[in-house]
Design a protein around this motif. Sequence first.
Motif, mmCIF file in Angstrom:
data_model
loop_
_atom_site.group_PDB
_atom_site.id
_atom_site.type_symbol
_atom_site.label_atom_id
_atom_site.label_comp_id
_atom_site.label_asym_id
_atom_site.label_seq_id
_atom_site.Cartn_x
_atom_site.Cartn_y
_atom_site.Cartn_z
ATOM 1 N N GLN A 1 43.312 -15.806 14.135
ATOM 2 C CA GLN A 1 43.533 -16.137 15.540
ATOM 3 C C GLN A 1 42.712 -17.364 15.925
ATOM 4 N N THR B 1 44.869 -17.192 21.012
ATOM 5 C CA THR B 1 46.076 -16.523 20.501
ATOM 6 C C THR B 1 45.768 -15.051 20.235
ATOM 7 N N SER B 2 46.813 -14.227 20.283
ATOM 8 C CA SER B 2 46.608 -12.797 20.031
ATOM 9 C C SER B 2 47.840 -12.143 19.419
ATOM 10 N N MET C 1 39.502 -15.817 23.536
ATOM 11 C CA MET C 1 40.679 -15.779 22.675
ATOM 12 C C MET C 1 41.762 -16.707 23.229
ATOM 13 N N HIS D 1 47.586 -17.825 12.701
ATOM 14 C CA HIS D 1 47.650 -19.106 13.403
ATOM 15 C C HIS D 1 46.628 -20.029 12.741
#
Length: 656
Positions: A170, A185-186, A183, A191
């Motif tokens: 991430q 991206t999740s 954060m 990624h």
Amino acid sequence: MKKLITAEDLTQIVSVSHPVYSPDGKKAVFTKVSVNEKKDDYNIHLWVRDEERGELSQWTFDDGKHHQPAWSKDGKQLAFILQKPKEVPQLALIQSDGGGIRTLTNIPYGVSQPVFSPDGAFIYAAVSLKQEESVHDEKKEERDDFAPAVYDDLTYKADGRGFLDGRLTQIVKIDVRSGEVEMVTSESHHHVNHVVSPCGKWLAYIQSNPQTFYISDICLLSLEDGTSKKITQSTGAYTTVSFSPNGESLLYIGHEREFENATFLSLWLHDLKEKKTVQLSEMLDMYVGNCMAGDSVMGEANQLPQWTKDSQGFYALVSDQGSTGIYYFSIEGLAYPVRLEAEHVTNFSLHPDESKMLISRLSPVSPSELYELTLGESSLKQITFEHDDFLKEHVISEPEPISFQSKEGDIVHGWLMKPAQMEEGKTYPLILEIHGGPHAMYGHTYFHEFQMLAAEGYAIVYINPHGSHGYGQMFTDRVRGSYGDVDYEDVMLAVDHVLEAYDFLDETRLGVTGGSYGGFMTNWIVGQTDRFRAAVTQRSISNWISFYGISDIGYFFTKWQIDGDIYDSVDKLWDRSPLKYVKQVNTPLLILHSDEDYRCPVDQGEQLFVALKELGKDTRLVKFPKASHDLSRSGHPGQRIQRLTFIQEWFREKLS
């Protein structure tokens, strides 16, 4: 009196690489990778060149790995990844005008790939997390070594990483002042290789599903509202993405899997306004990137294309006919070589004024050093001199190019390396070396294993048979579905060619060795012919049927490369398996394998050993504990020396 190169001399090889100019062009950072004093690991240190004075200075000193450097846009800060011995990597900062190292994160799962925001306020980095883990955890959960492992997914292990535990890569955003982590991206994807747009509003990255990691997409994420979109269509595989300086285009490198993993990487340009994509390198039948096989390059970083300021073109690595160099590409698709010599360029950085480059480079007679290339000129100015004493003190054998016509009419290229010391009228053994891949490329690089064998009194022949990169897409694709046919013919013709061309070679003392696909070919060869008096197979494949289910890539690689599966093509897989021909093996065979090789798992070597031993054949199995498929290139330094020594002693015993 000059010394002959030994296996232990491997510890004197330093990888000088990853040059990065500061945005104002006044400094350039680069890394040096070397074996530590205990010879049980590697140190990576940051060095900086003052461009005005031409002076070099070391910026990091403690044991550990200090790498992946990234400048802030104003050049006042340098971010990098700091991994202290026996600790997970963290994000660190150092001021360009002096001062100590400031560790910015304390994430128990490690950090990688730092990229500054344009304003220098934030750093975007990658973190590997399970769904239930958080970057705010103070420490990892203690692992129960006796707890059962439960897997629901097809992809559950990976070479170099072991058995997977559901972690996903991430992207996080780190405040440079406070160290606060957020954060970005999740989603339940990986990624990787993220870059920030010049305006700071967009993040581009490569996204892949962990269950189909051989398919990936270029994605664009808005840093303002968090929405994301795919630029590609989930049909290809991509490695690198970058923004043009004007922010109008996305350049990415990859392919649409036309020939599966034999497909040449290409350059793609996506117009962000028009939402149109063109393939820039469609007419260039060359591999975009570095596909050189070798054993003397460590700690290499992903090489981003280097844009010109006007956004009208960029520079990228290209591999062709045994050389890896630099091409210029215009956004209209025009391409020409900037530097493509008999050498191995691994990384480069374009100076902000576009007058020159720093390049890290190896040649067949020198490990990597840093050089300055003035654009428009052919000569290089050497910047580092890590191996001057080593090269002055040792006998280095310089390979001679060879070529011959294959049975299919193609020209096959290769090299013959003579013994380091020769006496008039004396004959010498010949060793055939076969590279892995099969889609890799031998070429104009320093190869320590070859130099050691030449010092031992052997001639070495190594070629790029059908299946290799560097000679056009059709040449590379030719071997798929026909392992052991045209490629076998090529390597045997290479032996015939040099035996006829060089009268000092003893045709009764032939050896053969190779790793991975080269290990498969070694196994195949000894089951087809008795010409060789000794063989060493490394991290090899002997049984495609079992490989299908136990390799981390077996279930798709076997289909792509052998054109068969375990459901409808068992006979075909067995017919291409060296194990089938084990009764025909009369050549003494040393089997080298890593215990934690999940690419070509150790059972491949064990099956072959058991069959040969049961039949009373001359064989020996050597296993390296805790080592992966990458042992010969980046493994434990002591084990790398031991591996070379086993090869040396086997050939010494059998070819004397």
